[in-house]
Design a protein around this motif. Structure first.
Motif, PDB file in Angstrom:
ATOM      1  N   ALA A  24       0.820  -1.212   0.000  1.00 22.13           N
ATOM      2  CA  ALA A  24       0.000   0.000   0.000  1.00 22.13           C
ATOM      3  C   ALA A  24       0.852   1.258   0.000  1.00 22.13           C
ATOM      4  CB  ALA A  24      -0.944  -0.015   1.204  1.00 22.13           C
ATOM      5  N   ARG A  25       1.895   1.254   0.812  1.00 26.66           N
ATOM      6  CA  ARG A  25       2.766   2.439   0.880  1.00 26.66           C
ATOM      7  C   ARG A  25       3.508   2.641  -0.450  1.00 26.66           C
ATOM      8  NH1 ARG A  25       4.959   5.341   5.045  1.00 26.66           N
ATOM      9  NH2 ARG A  25       4.048   3.878   6.558  1.00 26.66           N
ATOM     10  N   TRP A  26       3.974   1.548  -1.038  1.00 27.32           N
ATOM     11  CA  TRP A  26       4.700   1.654  -2.300  1.00 27.32           C
ATOM     12  C   TRP A  26       3.802   2.134  -3.433  1.00 27.32           C
ATOM     13  CZ3 TRP A  26       4.935  -1.054  -7.088  1.00 27.32           C
ATOM     14  CH2 TRP A  26       6.106  -0.806  -7.829  1.00 27.32           C
ATOM     15  N   ARG A  69       1.410   4.222  -3.127  1.00 29.31           N
ATOM     16  CA  ARG A  69       0.818   5.512  -2.776  1.00 29.31           C
ATOM     17  C   ARG A  69       0.861   6.531  -3.911  1.00 29.31           C
ATOM     18  NH1 ARG A  69       2.472   7.751   2.942  1.00 29.31           N
ATOM     19  NH2 ARG A  69       1.433   5.767   3.445  1.00 29.31           N
TER      20      ARG A  69
END
Length: 200
Positions: free
Chosen positions: A190-192, A194
């Motif tokens: 999820a962070r990657w 973003r």
């Protein structure tokens, strides 16, 4: 010359965070969703729902109807913003619909399930393709578009996995496992991803 242009296209993809994520994201449904649903539909028709060829044909037809509905919904949105979030929502809808389908023993309830699944699939595919076209520079559009379309060529790999798992675990368990992997991948990256979710 062709090889050099291909390398330049690959370098351009690597340097653009949105394009790279779009390409990797496009692999997920082609490996983890459609092979485990559409590919295993004859197994579901025979072993889960207990219907014959006519029932199988209706199940497959519902995928086409759902895609048509999804296309109309997408067209009604016009020039919408937050395309990245729409892609995310479409993937989540696909995952949830796949989970529901794998757990559903009812032939009749399979139809709305498949409508949602295929509608979300066409919305994801159309939105991601439009995003690729709009982000890529004119000089690289042909090469990058070719690489993007190649991501859908991973479907045979998904079909191989689907067939092997279904043979060992049964179609519902195999489909549920694939949907679970999709959820885990989306949550873990999820962070990657973003920069993609913020894409307008």
């Amino acid at each position: 010359l062709a090889f050099r242009e291909l390398l330049e296209g690959a370098r351009h993809i690597k340097e653009d965070p949105v394009i790279l994520r779009l390409l990797l994201l496009g692999i997920l449904p082609s490996v983890l969703i459609m092979p485990f649903v559409q590919g295993l539909m004859p197994v579901y028709a025979e072993e889960v729902f207990g219907v014959g060829p006519t029932g199988l044909g209706l199940l497959l037809s519902s995928l086409g109807v759902g895609s048509t509905i999804g296309t109309f919904v997408l067209a009604s949105l016009g020039d919408y913003h937050r395309k990245g979030l729409l892609m995310l929502a479409s993937l989540v809808a696909m995952g949830l619909a796949t989970v529901a389908f794998s757990l559903n023993p009812s032939y009749r309830l399979a139809f709305p399930n498949l409508l949602v699944l295929s509608g979300a699939m066409i919305m994801f595919a159309s939105t991601s393709n439009a995003a690729v076209q709009s982000v890529v520079k004119d000089d690289f559009r042909g090469r990058v578009s070719g690489v993007y379309m190649a991501t859908w060529g991973f479907t045979p790999l998904g079909s191989l996995l689907a067939g092997g798992l279904a043979d060992r675990l049964g179609a519902p368990a195999a489909t549920l496992m694939a949907a679970g992997v999709l959820v885990v991948v989306l949550a873990g990256l999820a962070r990657w991803f973003r920069p993609l979710w913020r894409y307008q």
